[in-house]
Design a protein around this motif. Structure first.
Motif, short mmCIF file in Angstrom:
data_model
loop_
_atom_site.label_atom_id
_atom_site.label_comp_id
_atom_site.label_asym_id
_atom_site.label_seq_id
_atom_site.Cartn_x
_atom_site.Cartn_y
_atom_site.Cartn_z
N MET A 1 0.84 -1.19 0.00
CA MET A 1 0.00 0.00 0.00
C MET A 1 0.88 1.25 0.00
SD MET A 1 -3.20 1.02 2.41
CE MET A 1 -2.43 0.84 4.00
N ILE A 2 0.52 2.18 -0.83
CA ILE A 2 1.26 3.45 -0.88
C ILE A 2 0.36 4.57 -0.34
CG2 ILE A 2 2.48 5.10 -2.36
CD1 ILE A 2 2.88 2.84 -4.38
N ILE A 3 0.81 5.19 0.74
CA ILE A 3 0.04 6.31 1.33
C ILE A 3 0.89 7.57 1.19
CG2 ILE A 3 -1.04 7.24 3.40
CD1 ILE A 3 -1.26 4.42 4.51
N SER A 4 0.35 8.57 0.52
CA SER A 4 1.09 9.83 0.44
C SER A 4 0.51 10.82 1.46
CB SER A 4 1.06 10.40 -0.98
OG SER A 4 -0.23 10.40 -1.48
N ILE A 5 1.42 11.65 1.97
CA ILE A 5 1.03 12.64 2.98
C ILE A 5 1.25 14.01 2.35
CG2 ILE A 5 1.34 13.37 5.39
CD1 ILE A 5 1.09 10.33 5.20
N ALA A 6 0.16 14.69 2.06
CA ALA A 6 0.26 15.97 1.36
C ALA A 6 -0.44 17.07 2.14
CB ALA A 6 -0.37 15.84 -0.03
N SER A 7 -0.23 18.30 1.69
CA SER A 7 -0.96 19.43 2.29
C SER A 7 -0.86 20.57 1.29
CB SER A 7 -0.35 19.86 3.61
OG SER A 7 0.94 20.37 3.40
N GLY A 8 -1.92 21.34 1.19
CA GLY A 8 -1.89 22.45 0.25
C GLY A 8 -0.83 23.48 0.64
N LYS A 9 -0.60 23.62 1.94
CA LYS A 9 0.37 24.63 2.38
C LYS A 9 1.43 24.01 3.27
CE LYS A 9 -0.79 27.70 5.90
NZ LYS A 9 -0.16 27.16 7.10
N GLY A 10 2.57 24.68 3.32
CA GLY A 10 3.66 24.18 4.16
C GLY A 10 3.38 24.46 5.63
N GLY A 11 4.04 23.74 6.50
CA GLY A 11 3.97 24.02 7.93
C GLY A 11 2.72 23.51 8.61
N THR A 12 1.98 22.59 7.96
CA THR A 12 0.75 22.10 8.61
C THR A 12 0.99 20.85 9.45
OG1 THR A 12 0.23 20.86 6.62
CG2 THR A 12 -0.85 22.99 6.87
N GLY A 13 2.14 20.18 9.26
CA GLY A 13 2.41 18.99 10.07
C GLY A 13 2.59 17.71 9.27
N LYS A 14 2.92 17.85 7.99
CA LYS A 14 3.16 16.66 7.14
C LYS A 14 4.25 15.79 7.72
CE LYS A 14 4.23 18.50 3.25
NZ LYS A 14 5.55 17.99 3.19
N THR A 15 5.34 16.42 8.12
CA THR A 15 6.49 15.67 8.62
C THR A 15 6.12 14.92 9.89
OG1 THR A 15 7.96 17.34 7.72
CG2 THR A 15 8.89 15.91 9.41
N LEU A 16 5.40 15.59 10.76
CA LEU A 16 4.95 14.95 12.01
C LEU A 16 4.15 13.69 11.69
CD1 LEU A 16 3.41 16.72 15.06
CD2 LEU A 16 2.17 14.86 14.00
N VAL A 17 3.21 13.82 10.74
CA VAL A 17 2.34 12.69 10.40
C VAL A 17 3.14 11.58 9.70
CG1 VAL A 17 0.34 11.99 9.01
CG2 VAL A 17 0.27 14.11 10.32
N ALA A 18 3.98 11.95 8.72
CA ALA A 18 4.72 10.95 7.95
C ALA A 18 5.65 10.14 8.85
CB ALA A 18 5.51 11.63 6.83
N THR A 19 6.39 10.81 9.71
CA THR A 19 7.37 10.09 10.55
C THR A 19 6.65 9.25 11.61
OG1 THR A 19 7.60 12.11 11.89
CG2 THR A 19 9.27 11.73 10.21
N SER A 20 5.61 9.77 12.20
CA SER A 20 4.91 9.00 13.23
C SER A 20 4.18 7.81 12.63
CB SER A 20 3.94 9.89 14.00
OG SER A 20 4.66 10.66 14.93
N LEU A 21 3.65 7.99 11.43
CA LEU A 21 2.98 6.87 10.75
C LEU A 21 3.99 5.76 10.48
CD1 LEU A 21 0.14 6.33 9.73
CD2 LEU A 21 0.77 7.33 7.55
N ALA A 22 5.15 6.14 9.95
CA ALA A 22 6.18 5.13 9.64
C ALA A 22 6.62 4.39 10.91
CB ALA A 22 7.39 5.81 8.98
N LEU A 23 6.85 5.12 11.97
CA LEU A 23 7.33 4.48 13.21
C LEU A 23 6.24 3.64 13.87
CD1 LEU A 23 9.41 7.48 14.59
CD2 LEU A 23 10.32 5.29 13.81
#
Ligand code: SF4
Ligand code: SF4
Length: 288
Positions: A1-23
């Motif tokens: 399964m491929i899940i992409s984490i996107a957001s229309g604007k920067g600084g909304t928390g993509k990195t927080l979600v991507a890293t926590s999802l992976a871990l």
């Protein structure tokens, strides 16, 4: 399964979600995190991977042989990016504008154009605490993110869950990073800017026919318009993360949310379960 984490604007928390999802998913399961935010990759700050390999990313740009060229102008006509200009006695190329499409060399009637590689970035890979990690870095001053993103995605391999941290916005790099995903998580915040950019991001993923859901970050900070929009557009809010000083403190110290507050792991696993249910439903509906 491929899940992409996107957001229309920067600084909304993509990195927080991507890293926590992976871990959260890594136990007993292959997880690959692809940081495709190649202009400002920052998942590595949280995962601190051991980088074990790297390779440059090149695009092929035209090189004109003056002795063969008749200055007919065909190459400039076909270049959609104004990366080549023909004067009466010379051809000018602008490699920084070139998308490496090859049209000019293919269509040159005199076979006067060869192609030479031009480095625009680098891809690095390694591991971090059971997570396979790949990131792209666009060379400073370069504008062409998609070739670097494509190269990062080539390292996804097969099996398990692939999580793609997508660049912010809704332009070409976003499309390049998101396409091919099974599901797209759109991270937003409850502010007018968050709503505006969420609506643009929804439009983009719908054009790509990729199902999506929302992660509402910093909940409690603004108003209820994002929730109203999601209800109206029938977009599920799959996870709500409150505006919280401890979460912000962890983030500012480069500590993934599920590492600093392990009780969040269940919420991220629940999020993936809901994504699976939504995908099953969608597949059933498509078969009808
Ligand atoms: S198409 Fe070929 S021959 Fe014509 S101007 Fe360009 S390089 Fe020269
Ligand atoms: S390779 Fe494509 S983008 Fe680059 S100069 Fe030739 S036609 Fe233009």
């Amino acid at each position: 399964m491929i899940i992409s984490i996107a957001s229309g604007k920067g600084g909304t928390g993509k990195t927080l979600v991507a890293t926590s999802l992976a871990l959260s998913l890594k136990d007993g399961h292959r997880v690959v995190l692809l940081d495709c935010d190649v202009e400002a990759p920052n998942d590595h700050i949280f995962l601190k991977p051991d980088v074990t390999g790297s390779e440059p990313v090149n695009i092929l740009v035209p090189k004109v042989a003056g002795d063969k060229c008749t200055y007919c102008g065909r190459c400039a006509e076909v270049c959609a990016y104004n990366a080549i200009a023909v004067l009466s006695d010379r051809v000018l190329t602008f490699p920084e504008l070139c998308h490496g499409c090859g049209a000019c060399s293919y269509l040159c009637p005199e076979d006067a154009i060869s192609e030479e590689p031009r480095e625009t970035g680098v891809v690095e890979w390694g591991r971090s605490d059971g997570v396979e990690f790949v990131q792209g870095k666009l060379t400073v001053g370069e504008a062409m993110a998609p070739p670097v993103i494509r190269k990062v995605k080539e390292h996804a391999g097969n099996g398990g869950t692939v999580i793609i941290d997508v660049p912010p916005g809704t332009s070409c790099p976003v499309v390049e990073a998101v396409k091919g995903s099974d599901f797209c998580l759109l991270v937003t915040e409850p502010t007018p800017f968050g709503l505006n950019d969420l609506a643009l991001a929804v439009e983009t993923v719908r054009k790509l026919d990729i199902p999506c859901g929302v992660v509402l970050n910093r909940a409690g900070a603004g108003d209820a318009r994002v929730e109203e929009y999601c209800r109206k557009e029938n977009i599920p809010i799959l996870l709500t993360i409150p505006l919280d000083a401890e979460i912000a403190r962890l983030y500012s110290r480069g500590i993934p949310l599920v590492e600093g507050l392990p009780e969040w792991k269940g919420s991220f696993l629940g999020l993936v379960d809901r994504v699976k249910v939504l995908l099953d439903e969608r597949n059933r509906n498509l078969k009808r």
